[in-house]
Design a protein around this motif. Structure first.
Motif, PDB file in Angstrom:
ATOM      1  N   LEU A 106       0.865  -1.175   0.000  1.00  0.00           N
ATOM      2  CA  LEU A 106       0.000   0.000   0.000  1.00  0.00           C
ATOM      3  C   LEU A 106       0.898   1.221   0.000  1.00  0.00           C
ATOM      4  O   LEU A 106       1.669   1.438   0.935  1.00  0.00           O
ATOM      5  N   ASP A 107       0.832   2.004  -1.071  1.00  0.00           N
ATOM      6  CA  ASP A 107       1.650   3.205  -1.215  1.00  0.00           C
ATOM      7  C   ASP A 107       0.731   4.414  -1.059  1.00  0.00           C
ATOM      8  O   ASP A 107      -0.085   4.697  -1.931  1.00  0.00           O
ATOM      9  N   VAL A 108       0.858   5.085   0.073  1.00  0.00           N
ATOM     10  CA  VAL A 108      -0.028   6.213   0.386  1.00  0.00           C
ATOM     11  C   VAL A 108       0.610   7.506  -0.136  1.00  0.00           C
ATOM     12  O   VAL A 108       1.744   7.819   0.198  1.00  0.00           O
ATOM     13  N   GLY A 109      -0.129   8.244  -0.958  1.00  0.00           N
ATOM     14  CA  GLY A 109       0.429   9.461  -1.533  1.00  0.00           C
ATOM     15  C   GLY A 109       1.580   9.165  -2.463  1.00  0.00           C
ATOM     16  O   GLY A 109       2.542   9.938  -2.547  1.00  0.00           O
ATOM     17  N   GLY A 110       1.474   8.063  -3.182  1.00  0.00           N
ATOM     18  CA  GLY A 110       2.586   7.583  -4.004  1.00  0.00           C
ATOM     19  C   GLY A 110       2.762   8.247  -5.337  1.00  0.00           C
ATOM     20  O   GLY A 110       3.617   7.827  -6.121  1.00  0.00           O
ATOM     21  N   GLY A 111       1.979   9.262  -5.650  1.00  0.00           N
ATOM     22  CA  GLY A 111       2.164   9.976  -6.915  1.00  0.00           C
ATOM     23  C   GLY A 111       1.977   9.066  -8.107  1.00  0.00           C
ATOM     24  O   GLY A 111       0.937   8.432  -8.269  1.00  0.00           O
ATOM     25  N   VAL A 112       3.012   8.966  -8.950  1.00  0.00           N
ATOM     26  CA  VAL A 112       2.917   8.137 -10.155  1.00  0.00           C
ATOM     27  C   VAL A 112       3.129   6.654  -9.843  1.00  0.00           C
ATOM     28  O   VAL A 112       3.086   5.819 -10.749  1.00  0.00           O
ATOM     29  N   ALA A 117       0.133  -4.016  -5.804  1.00  0.00           N
ATOM     30  CA  ALA A 117       0.355  -2.711  -5.189  1.00  0.00           C
ATOM     31  C   ALA A 117      -0.911  -1.874  -5.298  1.00  0.00           C
ATOM     32  O   ALA A 117      -1.559  -1.836  -6.350  1.00  0.00           O
ATOM     33  N   THR A 118      -1.252  -1.220  -4.205  1.00  0.00           N
ATOM     34  CA  THR A 118      -2.379  -0.290  -4.166  1.00  0.00           C
ATOM     35  C   THR A 118      -1.838   1.098  -3.877  1.00  0.00           C
ATOM     36  O   THR A 118      -1.006   1.275  -2.992  1.00  0.00           O
ATOM     37  N   ASN A 119      -2.290   2.078  -4.635  1.00  0.00           N
ATOM     38  CA  ASN A 119      -1.856   3.459  -4.438  1.00  0.00           C
ATOM     39  C   ASN A 119      -3.062   4.301  -4.053  1.00  0.00           C
ATOM     40  O   ASN A 119      -4.060   4.311  -4.771  1.00  0.00           O
ATOM     41  N   VAL A 120      -2.969   4.979  -2.916  1.00  0.00           N
ATOM     42  CA  VAL A 120      -4.019   5.897  -2.478  1.00  0.00           C
ATOM     43  C   VAL A 120      -3.455   7.302  -2.557  1.00  0.00           C
ATOM     44  O   VAL A 120      -2.482   7.630  -1.880  1.00  0.00           O
ATOM     45  N   GLU A 121      -4.054   8.126  -3.391  1.00  0.00           N
ATOM     46  CA  GLU A 121      -3.500   9.444  -3.696  1.00  0.00           C
ATOM     47  C   GLU A 121      -4.616  10.498  -3.612  1.00  0.00           C
ATOM     48  O   GLU A 121      -5.705  10.294  -4.137  1.00  0.00           O
ATOM     49  N   LEU A 122      -4.322  11.610  -2.941  1.00  0.00           N
ATOM     50  CA  LEU A 122      -5.314  12.680  -2.821  1.00  0.00           C
ATOM     51  C   LEU A 122      -5.602  13.369  -4.141  1.00  0.00           C
ATOM     52  O   LEU A 122      -6.717  13.809  -4.401  1.00  0.00           O
ATOM     53  N   ARG A 182      -5.369   1.714  -8.288  1.00  0.00           N
ATOM     54  CA  ARG A 182      -5.237   3.137  -7.997  1.00  0.00           C
ATOM     55  C   ARG A 182      -6.542   3.639  -7.380  1.00  0.00           C
ATOM     56  O   ARG A 182      -7.626   3.356  -7.864  1.00  0.00           O
ATOM     57  N   ARG A 183      -6.401   4.393  -6.282  1.00  0.00           N
ATOM     58  CA  ARG A 183      -7.562   4.990  -5.623  1.00  0.00           C
ATOM     59  C   ARG A 183      -7.270   6.457  -5.364  1.00  0.00           C
ATOM     60  O   ARG A 183      -6.188   6.800  -4.881  1.00  0.00           O
ATOM     61  N   VAL A 184      -8.224   7.313  -5.680  1.00  0.00           N
ATOM     62  CA  VAL A 184      -8.114   8.733  -5.360  1.00  0.00           C
ATOM     63  C   VAL A 184      -8.947   8.969  -4.111  1.00  0.00           C
ATOM     64  O   VAL A 184     -10.154   8.723  -4.095  1.00  0.00           O
ATOM     65  N   GLY A 185      -8.281   9.419  -3.042  1.00  0.00           N
ATOM     66  CA  GLY A 185      -9.005   9.646  -1.804  1.00  0.00           C
ATOM     67  C   GLY A 185      -8.065   9.934  -0.653  1.00  0.00           C
ATOM     68  O   GLY A 185      -6.845  10.010  -0.812  1.00  0.00           O
ATOM     69  N   ASP A 186      -8.646  10.093   0.513  1.00  0.00           N
ATOM     70  CA  ASP A 186      -7.940  10.401   1.750  1.00  0.00           C
ATOM     71  C   ASP A 186      -7.876   9.131   2.592  1.00  0.00           C
ATOM     72  O   ASP A 186      -8.907   8.569   2.948  1.00  0.00           O
ATOM     73  N   LEU A 187      -6.679   8.665   2.914  1.00  0.00           N
ATOM     74  CA  LEU A 187      -6.532   7.418   3.664  1.00  0.00           C
ATOM     75  C   LEU A 187      -7.286   7.459   4.983  1.00  0.00           C
ATOM     76  O   LEU A 187      -7.907   6.469   5.374  1.00  0.00           O
ATOM     77  N   VAL A 188      -7.246   8.586   5.666  1.00  0.00           N
ATOM     78  CA  VAL A 188      -7.908   8.690   6.972  1.00  0.00           C
ATOM     79  C   VAL A 188      -9.418   8.555   6.820  1.00  0.00           C
ATOM     80  O   VAL A 188     -10.075   7.817   7.560  1.00  0.00           O
ATOM     81  N   ALA A 231      -3.547  10.921  13.142  1.00  0.00           N
ATOM     82  CA  ALA A 231      -4.615  10.253  12.399  1.00  0.00           C
ATOM     83  C   ALA A 231      -4.077   9.545  11.162  1.00  0.00           C
ATOM     84  O   ALA A 231      -4.455   8.406  10.869  1.00  0.00           O
ATOM     85  N   LEU A 232      -3.181  10.203  10.431  1.00  0.00           N
ATOM     86  CA  LEU A 232      -2.658   9.624   9.197  1.00  0.00           C
ATOM     87  C   LEU A 232      -1.773   8.406   9.478  1.00  0.00           C
ATOM     88  O   LEU A 232      -1.966   7.334   8.888  1.00  0.00           O
ATOM     89  N   VAL A 233      -0.812   8.566  10.378  1.00  0.00           N
ATOM     90  CA  VAL A 233       0.087   7.452  10.689  1.00  0.00           C
ATOM     91  C   VAL A 233      -0.692   6.328  11.368  1.00  0.00           C
ATOM     92  O   VAL A 233      -0.443   5.141  11.117  1.00  0.00           O
ATOM     93  N   GLY A 234      -1.652   6.685  12.211  1.00  0.00           N
ATOM     94  CA  GLY A 234      -2.467   5.667  12.855  1.00  0.00           C
ATOM     95  C   GLY A 234      -3.253   4.845  11.857  1.00  0.00           C
ATOM     96  O   GLY A 234      -3.325   3.612  11.962  1.00  0.00           O
ATOM     97  N   ALA A 235      -3.835   5.511  10.857  1.00  0.00           N
ATOM     98  CA  ALA A 235      -4.580   4.793   9.821  1.00  0.00           C
ATOM     99  C   ALA A 235      -3.661   3.873   9.027  1.00  0.00           C
ATOM    100  O   ALA A 235      -4.008   2.726   8.724  1.00  0.00           O
ATOM    101  N   ALA A 236      -2.462   4.382   8.693  1.00  0.00           N
ATOM    102  CA  ALA A 236      -1.495   3.561   7.950  1.00  0.00           C
ATOM    103  C   ALA A 236      -1.058   2.361   8.779  1.00  0.00           C
ATOM    104  O   ALA A 236      -0.940   1.239   8.267  1.00  0.00           O
ATOM    105  N   ALA A 237      -0.811   2.580  10.058  1.00  0.00           N
ATOM    106  CA  ALA A 237      -0.386   1.487  10.928  1.00  0.00           C
ATOM    107  C   ALA A 237      -1.475   0.429  11.071  1.00  0.00           C
ATOM    108  O   ALA A 237      -1.191  -0.775  11.105  1.00  0.00           O
ATOM    109  N   ASP A 238      -2.728   0.872  11.158  1.00  0.00           N
ATOM    110  CA  ASP A 238      -3.839  -0.075  11.250  1.00  0.00           C
ATOM    111  C   ASP A 238      -3.896  -0.998  10.030  1.00  0.00           C
ATOM    112  O   ASP A 238      -4.362  -2.136  10.129  1.00  0.00           O
TER     113      ASP A 238
END
Length: 200
Positions: free
Chosen positions: A39-45, A60-65, A88-94, A120-127
């Motif tokens: 899971l690559d959060v804010g991974g751009g390209v 691989a899953t990419n979540v990008e704002l 690829r997902r466009v959205g906010d991980l939190v 909140a962000l790191v907690g969501a990623a850790a979960d």
């Protein structure tokens, strides 16, 4: 700031030079990716995800704002023949945490500094981390804090809503540790960036 133009620039650089600097270090800190989900959060390209796929990751899953990266990211995945292994997902991980499945390896490269609520962000990623979480963020230096205040002042003058945050490293690490991860490595990259790897 993070639209189609910057996405095309990032894709060109990746094609020409591959990963460098802290991006390359993140891949190394991720460890053995064979058969792993990433899971690559804010991974751009999606360059880090592509490297981990090349290293044996299963998907691989990419979540990008920003939606501005999607076209360039799709082209890169197609060039490497991994379109069917990339989501690829466009959205906010939190906000979207409940809709995202846990992954073996979670990566947030230069993302924590772009989000106002590090806990909140790191907690969501850790979960969502089943094995390993790797993050890159600005080093906790008073000179960098002053510099980022200047940058944010400039952005404010330009009426840009984006801000850069220098969160305390203790806050970042504690947010992951409360979710059962433990700190294994901290590595600095030059004057600005630092990476941390935490394992379950």
């Amino acid at each position: 700031m993070f639209g189609r133009r910057s996405a095309e620039r990032d894709a060109r650089r990746y094609r020409a030079r591959g990963l460098r600097g802290s991006s390359r270090e993140v891949v190394e800190l991720a460890g053995d990716a064979r058969n792993a989900s990433v899971l690559d959060v804010g991974g751009g390209v999606g360059a880090i995800g592509l490297e981990l796929l090349a290293g044996g990751a299963e998907r691989a899953t990419n979540v990008e704002l920003s939606s501005g990266y999607e076209e360039a990211a799709a082209a890169l995945a197609a060039e490497r023949g991994v379109t069917d292994r990339v989501e690829r997902r466009v959205g906010d991980l939190v906000e979207d945490r409940e809709d995202i499945a846990p992954h073996d390896i979670v990566v947030m490269h230069r993302v924590v500094c772009c989000y106002p609520d590090a806990d909140a962000l790191v907690g969501a990623a850790a979960d969502l981390t089943e094995r390993r979480l790797v993050l890159t963020y600005p080093q906790e230096r008073s000179s960098l804090r002053l510099g980022l205040l200047t940058v944010n002042g400039f952005l404010r003058l330009r009426r840009c809503g984006f801000r850069v945050y220098l969160h305390p490293v203790a806050t970042i690490v504690a947010a992951a540790e409360r979710r059962g991860l433990r700190l294994e490595h901290r590595v600095t990259h030059g004057f600005f960036w630092e990476s941390a790897a935490l394992a379950r």
